[in-house]
Enzyme design. Structure first.
Site, PDB file in Angstrom:
ATOM      1  N   ARG A 121     -13.193  13.159   8.330  1.00 12.38           N
ATOM      2  CA  ARG A 121     -14.259  13.992   7.753  1.00 12.38           C
ATOM      3  C   ARG A 121     -15.600  13.341   8.085  1.00 12.38           C
ATOM      4  O   ARG A 121     -15.643  12.248   8.625  1.00 12.38           O
ATOM      5  CB  ARG A 121     -14.097  14.007   6.226  1.00 12.38           C
ATOM      6  CG  ARG A 121     -14.136  12.597   5.651  1.00 12.38           C
ATOM      7  CD  ARG A 121     -14.391  12.505   4.186  1.00 12.38           C
ATOM      8  NE  ARG A 121     -14.729  11.153   3.793  1.00 12.38           N
ATOM      9  CZ  ARG A 121     -13.868  10.167   3.552  1.00 12.38           C
ATOM     10  NH1 ARG A 121     -12.571  10.387   3.670  1.00 12.38           N
ATOM     11  NH2 ARG A 121     -14.286   8.963   3.218  1.00 12.38           N
ATOM     12  N   LYS A 137       0.837  -1.206   0.000  1.00 18.24           N
ATOM     13  CA  LYS A 137       0.000   0.000   0.000  1.00 18.24           C
ATOM     14  C   LYS A 137       0.869   1.252   0.000  1.00 18.24           C
ATOM     15  O   LYS A 137       1.937   1.268   0.613  1.00 18.24           O
ATOM     16  CB  LYS A 137      -0.888   0.034   1.258  1.00 18.24           C
ATOM     17  CG  LYS A 137      -1.893  -1.088   1.350  1.00 18.24           C
ATOM     18  CD  LYS A 137      -2.746  -0.947   2.610  1.00 18.24           C
ATOM     19  CE  LYS A 137      -3.821  -2.025   2.646  1.00 18.24           C
ATOM     20  NZ  LYS A 137      -4.676  -1.884   3.850  1.00 18.24           N
ATOM     21  N   VAL A 194     -20.145   9.982   3.600  1.00 17.78           N
ATOM     22  CA  VAL A 194     -21.383   9.889   2.818  1.00 17.78           C
ATOM     23  C   VAL A 194     -22.441   9.134   3.623  1.00 17.78           C
ATOM     24  O   VAL A 194     -23.605   9.530   3.673  1.00 17.78           O
ATOM     25  CB  VAL A 194     -21.112   9.155   1.481  1.00 17.78           C
ATOM     26  CG1 VAL A 194     -22.413   8.917   0.723  1.00 17.78           C
ATOM     27  CG2 VAL A 194     -20.115   9.922   0.620  1.00 17.78           C
TER      28      VAL A 194
HETATM   29  C1  MV4 Z   1      -6.671  -4.425   2.831  1.00 18.13           C
HETATM   30  C2  MV4 Z   1      -7.354  -5.547   2.343  1.00 18.13           C
HETATM   31  C3  MV4 Z   1      -6.913  -6.793   2.756  1.00 18.13           C
HETATM   32  N1  MV4 Z   1      -5.861  -6.897   3.583  1.00 18.13           N
HETATM   33  N2  MV4 Z   1      -5.629  -4.578   3.663  1.00 18.13           N
HETATM   34  C4  MV4 Z   1      -9.254  -1.203   0.391  1.00 18.13           C
HETATM   35  C5  MV4 Z   1      -9.486   0.220   0.727  1.00 18.13           C
HETATM   36  C6  MV4 Z   1      -8.356   0.634   1.600  1.00 18.13           C
HETATM   37  N3  MV4 Z   1      -8.867   1.427   2.675  1.00 18.13           N
HETATM   38  C7  MV4 Z   1      -7.739  -0.626   2.084  1.00 18.13           C
HETATM   39  N4  MV4 Z   1      -8.384  -1.694   1.388  1.00 18.13           N
HETATM   40  C8  MV4 Z   1      -8.090  -2.986   1.660  1.00 18.13           C
HETATM   41  N5  MV4 Z   1      -7.042  -3.194   2.505  1.00 18.13           N
HETATM   42  C9  MV4 Z   1      -5.243  -5.810   4.023  1.00 18.13           C
HETATM   43  N6  MV4 Z   1      -4.205  -5.933   4.837  1.00 18.13           N
HETATM   44  C10 MV4 Z   1      -8.428  -5.368   1.485  1.00 18.13           C
HETATM   45  C11 MV4 Z   1      -8.805  -4.076   1.140  1.00 18.13           C
HETATM   46  C12 MV4 Z   1      -9.920  -4.010   0.237  1.00 18.13           C
HETATM   47  C13 MV4 Z   1     -11.169  -3.562   0.664  1.00 18.13           C
HETATM   48  C14 MV4 Z   1     -11.388  -3.098   1.951  1.00 18.13           C
HETATM   49  C15 MV4 Z   1     -12.623  -2.647   2.347  1.00 18.13           C
HETATM   50  C16 MV4 Z   1     -13.681  -2.663   1.451  1.00 18.13           C
HETATM   51  C17 MV4 Z   1     -13.481  -3.097   0.177  1.00 18.13           C
HETATM   52  C18 MV4 Z   1     -12.238  -3.548  -0.246  1.00 18.13           C
HETATM   53  C19 MV4 Z   1     -12.057  -3.992  -1.557  1.00 18.13           C
HETATM   54  C20 MV4 Z   1     -10.827  -4.427  -1.967  1.00 18.13           C
HETATM   55  C21 MV4 Z   1      -9.758  -4.423  -1.071  1.00 18.13           C
END
Ligand code: MV4
Length: 458
Positions: A292, A158, A295
């Site tokens: 913030r 990330k 929505v």
């Molecule tokens: C993750 C994850 C799985 N494992 N981190 C997506 C948005 C961002 N805020 C971080 N996200 C994710 N982080 C780890 N360690 C999967 C996601 C993710 C996700 C998270 C919440 C709602 C939808 C999602 C769709 C794809 C990936």
């Protein structure tokens, strides 16, 4: 209390803020781009100022134009809504230097939480669980491999400056990791001007659970329970609900406590949201904090009986939180559907244009937050969200039925919308059962294709 507030936003959230101001006896100033001259927020405010051309960069993101508008109208405070400048610490600082109150948290806290690596450090310090991962930024491919060896595949890379799903890459093998690491850095540099990345264990098939926080300037911080935002597509939430039906009373208490710990650690003021992933063992992991109003705030408002926008304004004016109880008990169940100007049968392609026929649902337990009116022309320049339909019922089953009923009543003609698509989700057995992950919509679309079904038509 403030005499006059400028709303640095457009669409439904601008209306939501104007309405809160009116009920608090505060005068309002709207700002608008040349493309929004016929928008409702321009007409419902006491005064309005054109701040630039259609593109967001030249209008809603134009800091000097916003500050000038506040100065010529004598607005004492600015509410940023969500999106645009809502999480821009620099903007909050410029406001402060011009003696304009930014309605939101302190700039330092916004900056800290905007740096995802720093946010995770604060969570750890607070005792809020985080995913296993690199302790801070990962500087080269060798270090990336070391981290993966320790936490095991799959891993997710990330961007430190990312968030909301932007700048992420998943890897299942050493070879893929090397490639993903380089790509992720390059993309982060291009997108955010900061190549820094970090690595976490990839949580498979998680649920997205977030906790609403409010804190005043006297150090009083409360949480308003959780929202379940698992139904999303391409990092855009489609359906949100509160409370989450997958949490036991114990888990609900636990996630609230985790959120409160982090909020207290950073001495959070104003409204904020702490996002968690929940894995198959029902364990929570801190993901990020949004500094913030979101929505989906109305689902919390309905079950908790709190006006989050009014509270935000009162806190900014130096008043105490009117919530005195430490733990609020949810009442009933609320669901929100986001209606977008998109065509689900054409990969959700945006569908701007003129609304020829318009009818909004009503009746018991139905709230509609929208800036639409018959004859309104949806401009192509901004977010495609048209309306939020929010329902409140004694329990989840009743709320689902009420939402389907409300979506049946909704008529928006002239453009494509996601209304019928949302209805088919609500009618599905999987949604009713509630046993799904963030991959629900992806799988749902694939099923539809495999069956050769048609989606919503104009
Ligand atoms: C993750 C994850 C799985 N494992 N981190 C997506 C948005 C961002 N805020 C971080 N996200 C994710 N982080 C780890 N360690 C999967 C996601 C993710 C996700 C998270 C919440 C709602 C939808 C999602 C769709 C794809 C990936």
């Amino acid at each position: 209390m403030f005499n006059k507030i400028l709303i640095a936003n457009r669409g439904e959230i601008a209306l939501r803020i104007i309405r809160a101001c009116k009920e608090l006896g505060i005068k309002t100033v709207s700002v608008y781009s040349e493309a929004d001259a016929d928008s409702l927020h321009v007409h419902l405010a006491d005064e309005s100022v054109c701040i630039g051309r259609a593109s967001s960069k030249e209008s809603y993101l134009n800091i000097p134009a916003l500050i000038s508008a506040a100065e010529i109208t004598d607005a004492e405070a600015i509410h940023p809504g969500y999106g645009f400048l809502a999480e821009n610490a620099h903007f909050a600082e410029v406001c402060a230097s011009c003696q304009i109150k930014f309605i939101g948290p302190k700039p330092e806290v916004m900056r800290l939480m905007g740096d995802k690596v720093a946010a995770i450090r604060m969570a750890k310090k607070a005792g809020t669980p985080t995913t296993p991962g690199s302790d801070g930024p990962v500087i080269d491919g060798k270090q990336a491999l070391e981290v993966a060896k320790r936490i095991k595949y799959p891993v997710i890379i990330k961007a430190s400056a990312g968030g909301g799903g932007r700048g992420m890459r998943i890897a299942h093998t050493d070879i893929a990791l090397n490639q993903a690491f380089q790509t992720c850095r390059a993309e982060a540099e291009a997108a955010f001007g900061n190549p820094e990345v970090y690595i976490e264990k990839y949580i498979e098939e998680p649920r997205h659970i977030e906790v609403q926080i409010m804190g005043d300037e006297f150090g009083h911080i409360v949480h308003l329970g959780e929202r379940d935002c698992t139904i999303q597509r391409s990092h855009q939430k489609l359906i949100e609900e509160a409370p989450s039906q997958v949490l036991s009373a114990r888990q609900r208490k636990k996630v609230g406590k985790y959120a409160l710990k982090l909020a207290k650690q950073v001495k959070y003021t104003s409204a904020g949201t702490i996002e968690f992933l929940m894995d198959k063992n029902s364990d929570f992991y801190f993901m990020e904090m949004n500094t913030r109003v979101q929505v989906e705030h109305p689902v919390t408002e309905l079950i908790m009986g709190v006006d989050i926008i009014k509270e935000q304004i009162k806190i900014a004016a130096g008043e105490r939180l009117s919530i005195t109880k430490d733990i609020l008990e949810p009442r009933g169940h609320a669901i929100e559907c986001r209606i977008n100007a998109e065509n689900p049968d054409d990969n959700f392609r945006p569908s701007p244009g003129t609304i020829t026929t318009y009818h909004v649902p009503g009746g018991p337990g139905v709230r509609v937050d929208t800036h639409l009116y018959q004859g309104y022309k949806v401009p192509p320049y901004y977010d495609s969200m048209l309306a939020k339909i929010i329902v409140h019922s004694p329990n989840r089953n009743e709320a689902i039925k009420r939402m389907i009923r409300a979506l049946d009543e909704l008529v928006i003609e002239g453009i494509y919308t996601t209304t019928d698509f949302l209805k088919t989700i609500l009618e599905s057995e999987t949604f009713k059962r509630g046993t799904y992950s963030t991959h629900f919509v992806e799988k749902f679309m694939k099923n539809k294709k495999d069956k050769g079904e048609e989606g919503s038509k104009k």
